[in-house]
Design a protein around this motif. Structure first.
Motif, PDB file in Angstrom:
ATOM      1  N   THR A  97       0.846  -1.188   0.000  1.00  0.00           N
ATOM      2  CA  THR A  97       0.000   0.000   0.000  1.00  0.00           C
ATOM      3  C   THR A  97       0.884   1.241   0.000  1.00  0.00           C
ATOM      4  O   THR A  97       1.832   1.337   0.776  1.00  0.00           O
ATOM      5  CB  THR A  97      -0.924   0.025   1.226  1.00  0.00           C
ATOM      6  OG1 THR A  97      -1.787  -1.115   1.152  1.00  0.00           O
ATOM      7  CG2 THR A  97      -1.767   1.285   1.248  1.00  0.00           C
ATOM      8  N   VAL A  98       0.575   2.176  -0.901  1.00  0.00           N
ATOM      9  CA  VAL A  98       1.358   3.406  -1.033  1.00  0.00           C
ATOM     10  C   VAL A  98       0.479   4.589  -0.641  1.00  0.00           C
ATOM     11  O   VAL A  98      -0.597   4.787  -1.227  1.00  0.00           O
ATOM     12  CB  VAL A  98       1.868   3.571  -2.477  1.00  0.00           C
ATOM     13  CG1 VAL A  98       2.613   4.890  -2.633  1.00  0.00           C
ATOM     14  CG2 VAL A  98       2.771   2.404  -2.860  1.00  0.00           C
ATOM     15  N   HIS A 128       6.164  -1.753   6.525  1.00  0.00           N
ATOM     16  CA  HIS A 128       4.943  -0.991   6.231  1.00  0.00           C
ATOM     17  C   HIS A 128       3.908  -1.977   5.693  1.00  0.00           C
ATOM     18  O   HIS A 128       3.752  -2.154   4.504  1.00  0.00           O
ATOM     19  CB  HIS A 128       5.225   0.090   5.173  1.00  0.00           C
ATOM     20  CG  HIS A 128       5.890   1.292   5.733  1.00  0.00           C
ATOM     21  ND1 HIS A 128       5.245   2.478   5.952  1.00  0.00           N
ATOM     22  CD2 HIS A 128       7.170   1.485   6.146  1.00  0.00           C
ATOM     23  CE1 HIS A 128       6.089   3.366   6.446  1.00  0.00           C
ATOM     24  NE2 HIS A 128       7.258   2.789   6.565  1.00  0.00           N
ATOM     25  N   CYS A 129       3.228  -2.638   6.567  1.00  0.00           N
ATOM     26  CA  CYS A 129       2.212  -3.621   6.145  1.00  0.00           C
ATOM     27  C   CYS A 129       0.851  -2.943   6.151  1.00  0.00           C
ATOM     28  O   CYS A 129      -0.013  -3.264   6.980  1.00  0.00           O
ATOM     29  CB  CYS A 129       2.225  -4.849   7.054  1.00  0.00           C
ATOM     30  SG  CYS A 129       3.755  -5.763   6.964  1.00  0.00           S
ATOM     31  N   LEU A 130       0.667  -1.970   5.300  1.00  0.00           N
ATOM     32  CA  LEU A 130      -0.600  -1.241   5.250  1.00  0.00           C
ATOM     33  C   LEU A 130      -1.550  -1.949   4.307  1.00  0.00           C
ATOM     34  O   LEU A 130      -2.006  -1.411   3.315  1.00  0.00           O
ATOM     35  CB  LEU A 130      -0.346   0.194   4.775  1.00  0.00           C
ATOM     36  CG  LEU A 130       0.718   0.963   5.578  1.00  0.00           C
ATOM     37  CD1 LEU A 130       0.935   2.336   4.959  1.00  0.00           C
ATOM     38  CD2 LEU A 130       0.295   1.095   7.020  1.00  0.00           C
ATOM     39  N   LEU A 131      -1.819  -3.215   4.603  1.00  0.00           N
ATOM     40  CA  LEU A 131      -2.638  -4.030   3.705  1.00  0.00           C
ATOM     41  C   LEU A 131      -4.066  -4.074   4.217  1.00  0.00           C
ATOM     42  O   LEU A 131      -4.300  -4.207   5.417  1.00  0.00           O
ATOM     43  CB  LEU A 131      -2.064  -5.449   3.611  1.00  0.00           C
ATOM     44  CG  LEU A 131      -0.579  -5.524   3.247  1.00  0.00           C
ATOM     45  CD1 LEU A 131      -0.145  -6.970   3.253  1.00  0.00           C
ATOM     46  CD2 LEU A 131      -0.339  -4.883   1.907  1.00  0.00           C
ATOM     47  N   ALA A 141       4.339  -5.825 -12.289  1.00  0.00           N
ATOM     48  CA  ALA A 141       3.891  -4.909 -11.241  1.00  0.00           C
ATOM     49  C   ALA A 141       2.614  -4.234 -11.735  1.00  0.00           C
ATOM     50  O   ALA A 141       2.589  -3.676 -12.833  1.00  0.00           O
ATOM     51  CB  ALA A 141       4.963  -3.867 -10.938  1.00  0.00           C
ATOM     52  N   ASN A 142       1.549  -4.316 -10.940  1.00  0.00           N
ATOM     53  CA  ASN A 142       0.255  -3.754 -11.327  1.00  0.00           C
ATOM     54  C   ASN A 142      -0.289  -2.856 -10.236  1.00  0.00           C
ATOM     55  O   ASN A 142      -0.300  -3.228  -9.051  1.00  0.00           O
ATOM     56  CB  ASN A 142      -0.757  -4.870 -11.611  1.00  0.00           C
ATOM     57  CG  ASN A 142      -0.424  -5.642 -12.874  1.00  0.00           C
ATOM     58  OD1 ASN A 142      -0.711  -5.188 -13.977  1.00  0.00           O
ATOM     59  ND2 ASN A 142       0.195  -6.791 -12.711  1.00  0.00           N
ATOM     60  N   TRP A 143      -0.737  -1.673 -10.637  1.00  0.00           N
ATOM     61  CA  TRP A 143      -1.340  -0.732  -9.693  1.00  0.00           C
ATOM     62  C   TRP A 143      -2.822  -1.064  -9.505  1.00  0.00           C
ATOM     63  O   TRP A 143      -3.527  -1.376 -10.472  1.00  0.00           O
ATOM     64  CB  TRP A 143      -1.218   0.697 -10.205  1.00  0.00           C
ATOM     65  CG  TRP A 143       0.158   1.275 -10.129  1.00  0.00           C
ATOM     66  CD1 TRP A 143       1.013   1.490 -11.175  1.00  0.00           C
ATOM     67  CD2 TRP A 143       0.840   1.731  -8.958  1.00  0.00           C
ATOM     68  NE1 TRP A 143       2.188   2.034 -10.731  1.00  0.00           N
ATOM     69  CE2 TRP A 143       2.109   2.206  -9.368  1.00  0.00           C
ATOM     70  CE3 TRP A 143       0.512   1.778  -7.612  1.00  0.00           C
ATOM     71  CZ2 TRP A 143       3.033   2.727  -8.475  1.00  0.00           C
ATOM     72  CZ3 TRP A 143       1.435   2.302  -6.715  1.00  0.00           C
ATOM     73  CH2 TRP A 143       2.679   2.766  -7.138  1.00  0.00           C
ATOM     74  N   PHE A 144      -3.280  -0.962  -8.255  1.00  0.00           N
ATOM     75  CA  PHE A 144      -4.694  -1.151  -7.915  1.00  0.00           C
ATOM     76  C   PHE A 144      -5.200   0.097  -7.203  1.00  0.00           C
ATOM     77  O   PHE A 144      -4.516   0.649  -6.337  1.00  0.00           O
ATOM     78  CB  PHE A 144      -4.871  -2.367  -6.999  1.00  0.00           C
ATOM     79  CG  PHE A 144      -4.712  -3.686  -7.708  1.00  0.00           C
ATOM     80  CD1 PHE A 144      -5.832  -4.415  -8.101  1.00  0.00           C
ATOM     81  CD2 PHE A 144      -3.458  -4.204  -7.993  1.00  0.00           C
ATOM     82  CE1 PHE A 144      -5.689  -5.629  -8.754  1.00  0.00           C
ATOM     83  CE2 PHE A 144      -3.293  -5.411  -8.641  1.00  0.00           C
ATOM     84  CZ  PHE A 144      -4.419  -6.127  -9.022  1.00  0.00           C
ATOM     85  N   ILE A 145      -6.387   0.533  -7.604  1.00  0.00           N
ATOM     86  CA  ILE A 145      -7.051   1.651  -6.934  1.00  0.00           C
ATOM     87  C   ILE A 145      -8.357   1.140  -6.366  1.00  0.00           C
ATOM     88  O   ILE A 145      -9.207   0.629  -7.099  1.00  0.00           O
ATOM     89  CB  ILE A 145      -7.309   2.815  -7.911  1.00  0.00           C
ATOM     90  CG1 ILE A 145      -5.985   3.328  -8.486  1.00  0.00           C
ATOM     91  CG2 ILE A 145      -8.060   3.943  -7.216  1.00  0.00           C
ATOM     92  CD1 ILE A 145      -6.154   4.395  -9.554  1.00  0.00           C
ATOM     93  N   LEU A 161      -4.484   3.100  -2.730  1.00  0.00           N
ATOM     94  CA  LEU A 161      -3.548   2.823  -3.808  1.00  0.00           C
ATOM     95  C   LEU A 161      -2.594   1.715  -3.383  1.00  0.00           C
ATOM     96  O   LEU A 161      -1.920   1.813  -2.355  1.00  0.00           O
ATOM     97  CB  LEU A 161      -2.754   4.081  -4.166  1.00  0.00           C
ATOM     98  CG  LEU A 161      -1.716   3.936  -5.288  1.00  0.00           C
ATOM     99  CD1 LEU A 161      -2.394   3.572  -6.606  1.00  0.00           C
ATOM    100  CD2 LEU A 161      -0.905   5.224  -5.453  1.00  0.00           C
ATOM    101  N   GLN A 162      -2.549   0.657  -4.186  1.00  0.00           N
ATOM    102  CA  GLN A 162      -1.674  -0.478  -3.894  1.00  0.00           C
ATOM    103  C   GLN A 162      -0.971  -0.938  -5.174  1.00  0.00           C
ATOM    104  O   GLN A 162      -1.452  -0.698  -6.281  1.00  0.00           O
ATOM    105  CB  GLN A 162      -2.487  -1.648  -3.316  1.00  0.00           C
ATOM    106  CG  GLN A 162      -3.148  -1.336  -1.977  1.00  0.00           C
ATOM    107  CD  GLN A 162      -4.131  -2.418  -1.586  1.00  0.00           C
ATOM    108  OE1 GLN A 162      -5.077  -2.704  -2.318  1.00  0.00           O
ATOM    109  NE2 GLN A 162      -3.905  -3.020  -0.429  1.00  0.00           N
ATOM    110  N   ILE A 163       0.144  -1.613  -4.993  1.00  0.00           N
ATOM    111  CA  ILE A 163       0.848  -2.214  -6.120  1.00  0.00           C
ATOM    112  C   ILE A 163       1.134  -3.669  -5.792  1.00  0.00           C
ATOM    113  O   ILE A 163       1.551  -4.001  -4.676  1.00  0.00           O
ATOM    114  CB  ILE A 163       2.146  -1.444  -6.460  1.00  0.00           C
ATOM    115  CG1 ILE A 163       2.738  -1.989  -7.755  1.00  0.00           C
ATOM    116  CG2 ILE A 163       3.144  -1.460  -5.320  1.00  0.00           C
ATOM    117  CD1 ILE A 163       3.779  -1.081  -8.372  1.00  0.00           C
TER     118      ILE A 163
END
Length: 906
Positions: free
Chosen positions: A752-753, A902-905, A783-787, A842-844
């Motif tokens: 998570t970014v 940073h485990c912001l999952l 690598a894939n971005w997820f919103i 926003l995650q990758i």
């Protein structure tokens, strides 16, 4: 608009500036000029927006337009009374020359009759005056204008937004189905603002079914309101320009310029000047040797051909609709009118059996183009083909079904014969008068055994016979043609001999790669630059027979294991590319080779089992850009390697005895040392790389490589990255942990970014990192971005080719582009929600895709914005060490720090 503003106000404030605005119909020239006029005209002593000059000059005459212009600029009804023969009175010019004015001449299409008589001279106007001229025809401007601005079509995002504002009366439709239909309409408009507005307004409020019906109609007919406006550019063409335009619109979009010129010159046209005129009138673009035509312009051209006979296609000059063409051929119809046929992406589902006389009724056919995906796969000629029109200039037929061309066919008008993937065993019997033939392409004619006599093809330039695996010989006539420039015999495995007593004048490229039975070779040319004999049975005696190949600059001898010397084959002084992979015996003379090939740029010496040492005099190759030594038995490189100041690429893959690399040249951008199992240390004191802004460094399975060497490389790369030198970075080396300076680290594959926590300023670039174990060769890390948990777009991937990974490895790579797409997706969400305050998640995600074998496991991954404090602090510390010891390898130990992942999952 800002670009044109800068052109208007370039230079001194007192400069009179004439600026041209040029582009295709409907692209927004008038809109742009009107916006500029509205913004600036009030600051001038006089102004005039003269609209539709083309139309009004025809309707009212140029004198009426000139009177309107002078009246609006001078505000005096008497100022044009004395106008004689369209000439502005001297006293009016004197008054104009003292006034600062702003003029727009919109849609000008004639230099002499319009521009020269309205505003052609700088001296007519006072200091600081500005004149904008819009046109579809670049030739209008002449030498008078100061700058020309070309208005380009909108990009896909801009186009979709403009269409949505007209079709939905807001930024875009919320219904996913309607959104997809909107995207399809946007693609049809191809970025043309007029088309987007007209189609959006037309479809506004209509049902989904109505939208689908209209899209189906677009495939058959252009939209009239758009087509009529775009067609205005066509109406000013002369006879030759019209025909050149229609041929490109129907047949030759995205073809090479030279091929089109050759074909259409043979039709009697002055093609070069015709293409220039069409380009100037914004009817086509010429870029990188290709001709392209906007989709709407192409459809406009095809509609002009349709209107030649709306209800009877056989009365048209050009045909492209598969269903119409098959209907004509099935019934043996046709006519004198038909000049060209192209079949592509056929919508005909069933196979159709055609008569051997299907083309009998088309005597004037010049162009026959049948691609494999359409004509060859749908049409069957159970009784063969008995007739092809003798006026054919282009015969392009993929998968031609018969064993030869018809016995009645005469090829004296042929310019290009392109028949790849065919069933030919021969072309024809006897001699043909091929006086116009320029090119033959018989690629992968697997049943072709022999070639006919081409002695009368005095203009033949290119012959492609690649993968003609049964071809036993090349007719001697081909190697007697002084016009011949390129001969490709790639993998003609039955070919045993290629000889000629003629010293050719033009042959520059000769490809014999993979001709594994070739044992006789004697070809000479005054202009041969590229010769590939890779995989042939060439030997030293064979080389000596071709001593006259003095201009060769690219020579490929891959797997020619009997070659011991190059001196008997070519003059080494002109050589720039040498591929001598697997040429073990050549190593005996390597030192003498280096003494002679000072101009060499690319050198391939890979897979020499008997190469244990690279001669010290390799430093003489001062122009060398690439050095390939993979699979050799070298233990180190000579110290003189550092003097190869131009060297950028060094491949050492599989050099299992390699233990030490000395100081390398400063501009290395690609260093592959995968599977160098004994490599312990390397010396990389500098990586400058300003001219080639990328770096690709791989040390897969280099398990003995010491940590300081790896850190030295990482240090130099990061320092240059911080200076914005690099556009691309890839690094791979043994390791078990993501570096501590990564802002986001996690043992999972999903990170998570938080965009709000990224320090500013930031250029939108990221560094990615994965720790992966036992990765197979030919593998890709995606690598894939997820919103908000939905796939948004792809980020930069990492591709691994050379070898399998035995143990854990760290892979680092750089992505400076994908965030722009992420940002656009986020803005779409905000517009959809009609809120600027939402903060999407926003995650990758990192995944492994393997072509074969075991994919490998991702053990840890990291994402680091280039502006992250952790990254910048690390770089600053590295910089301090580097500045303190400029002559040493900059090494910065990564001190262990206690820091949570940073485990912001979610």
């Amino acid at each position: 608009m800002a670009d044109v503003e800068s052109l208007l106000y370039k230079g001194s404030n007192d400069d009179v500036r004439l600026i041209g605005i040029w582009g295709m119909g409907g692209v927004g020239k008038t809109t742009l000029a009107k916006e500029l006029f509205d913004k600036f005209h009030s600051a001038y002593e006089g102004s005039c927006f003269l609209s539709s000059v083309r139309e009004k000059s025809k309707k009212y005459g140029i004198t009426a337009l000139k009177k309107k212009l002078i009246f609006e600029l001078l505000g005096d009804k008497e100022s044009h009374i004395d106008m004689i023969d369209d000439t502005i009175p001297a006293y009016a010019i004197r008054r104009l020359s003292r006034k600062k004015i702003f003029i727009v001449l919109d849609d000008v299409d004639d230099h002499c009759e319009q521009l020269e008589k309205l505003a052609a001279r700088h001296r007519w106007f006072g200091p600081g005056s500005k004149i904008l001229i819009t046109t579809r025809n670049n030739q209008v401007f002449g030498k008078e204008v100061d700058c020309i601005y070309k208005v380009e079509a909108l990009n896909s995002d801009e186009a979709f937004q403009l269409f949505s504002l007209n079709a939905f009366k807001k930024d875009y439709g919320g219904d996913p189905k309607m959104r997809e239909l909107a995207k399809e309409v946007t693609r049809y408009a191809d970025g043309n603002p007029l088309a987007l507005k007209v189609l959006g307004s037309f479809l506004y409020g209509k049902s989904e079914e109505a939208w689908k019906s209209q899209l189906d109609k677009f495939k058959k007919l252009p939209f009239p309101k758009i087509n009529d406006i775009i067609k205005l550019s066509f109406e000013g063409l002369d006879y030759e320009e019209e025909n050149i335009f229609l041929d490109i619109a129907c047949f030759f979009n995205w073809w090479d310029v030279k091929d089109i010129e050759t074909l259409l010159d043979a039709c009697g046209y002055s093609t070069t000047i015709g293409l220039k005129s069409l380009e100037d009138k914004a009817l086509l673009d010429i870029s990188r040797g290709k001709i392209s035509m906007h989709h709407l312009i192409k459809e406009m051209g095809r509609q002009i051909v349709r209107e030649q006979s709306l209800n009877d296609p056989q009365k048209r000059s050009r045909l492209w609709d598969s269903n119409e063409i098959f209907e004509i051929l099935k019934e043996n119809k046709g006519g004198d009118t038909i000049e060209g046929i192209i079949l592509e992406a056929s919508e005909v589902l069933e196979e159709i059996c055609l008569s051997p006389l299907a083309f009998r009724s088309m005597p004037n056919l010049k162009f026959l183009i049948a691609h494999r995906s359409s004509y060859a796969s749908k049409s069957k000629f159970p009784c063969g083909i008995e007739i092809l029109p003798n006026k054919l200039k282009l015969l392009c037929w993929w998968g031609y079904p018969s064993k030869s061309l018809p016995a009645t066919f005469k090829g004296e008008n042929l310019v290009q014969l392109k028949m790849p993937y065919n069933n030919l065993t021969k072309l024809w019997d006897g001699d043909q008068n091929l006086v116009n033939l320029r090119e033959i392409d018989l690629y992968e004619s697997k049943n072709l055994i022999e070639l006919p006599n081409f002695s009368k093809a005095m203009h033949l330039e290119k012959v492609d016979l690649a993968y003609c695996s049964k071809l036993r010989s090349v007719h001697p006539s081909i190697l007697s043609l002084h016009s011949l420039r390129r001969l490709n015999l790639f993998y003609c495995q039955a070919l045993t001999s290629l000889t000629s007593n003629t010293r050719l004048k033009s042959l520059s490229h000769l490809i014999l790669t993979g001709c594994s039975r070739l044992n006789k070779f004697l070809v000479t040319s005054e202009d041969l630059h590229t010769l590939s004999l890779s995989g042939t049975c060439i030997n030293n005696e064979l080389c000596s027979s071709s001593r006259h190949l003095s201009k060769i600059d690219s020579l490929s001898l891959n797997r020619c294991e009997s070659v011991t010397s190059l001196n008997n084959l070519v003059d080494l002084h002109n050589l720039t590319h040498l591929n001598a992979n697997c040429c073990n015996k050549l190593g005996l003379n390597l030192r003498s080779v280096f003494n002679e090939i000072r101009t060499l740029k690319i050198l391939r010496l890979s897979y020499w089992d008997e190469l244990f040492e690279v001669p010290e005099n390799i430093s003489l190759l001062s122009s060398l850009l690439e050095l390939h030594l993979s699979g050799t038995n070298i233990e180190t490189l000579p110290l003189s390697i550092k003097y190869l100041s131009s060297l950028q690429v060094l491949h050492l893959v599989g050099c299992k005895r390699l233990r030490f690399l000395p100081e390398l040249p400063p501009y290395i951008s690609e260093l592959f040392a995968d599977d160098c199992l004994s490599l312990e240390t390397l010396h990389l004191s500098h990586i400058h790389n300003y001219d080639v802004p990328k770096v690709n460094l791989k040390f897969t399975n280099c398990m003995k490589l010491d940590g300081q060497s790896i850190k030295a490389i990482k240090t130099k790369v990061l320092l240059n990255l911080n200076k914005a030198i690099y556009e691309d970075i890839i690094m791979g080396y043994p390791g078990e942990r993501v570096p501590e300076w990564f802002m986001y680290r996690t043992p999972q594959c999903l990170v998570t970014v938080d965009l709000h926590s990224i320090p500013k300023p930031w250029d939108g670039s990221f560094i990615f990192c994965v720790v992966i174990s036992k990765l197979a060769m030919s593998t890709r890390v995606d690598a894939n971005w997820f919103i908000d948990c939905q796939n948004a777009c792809k980020a930069r991937s990492y591709e691994h080719w050379w070898s399998s990974m035995f143990l854990d490895h760290i892979i680092l790579w750089y992505d400076r582009d994908s965030y722009g797409e992420v940002q656009r997706k986020i803005e779409e969400k905000k517009r959809d929600a009609e809120s600027n305050t939402i903060h999407p998640l926003l995650q990758i995600q990192f995944t492994v895709d393997c072509n074969y074998g075991r994919a490998g496991d991702i053990k840890e991954c990291g994402v680091c914005p280039t502006s992250a404090l952790e990254c910048q602090n690390y770089i600053q510390q590295v910089q301090l060490v580097s500045d303190s010891h400029p002559n040493s390898i900059a090494i910065m130990e990564e001190r262990p720090r206690k820091r949570k992942f940073h485990c912001l999952l979610r």
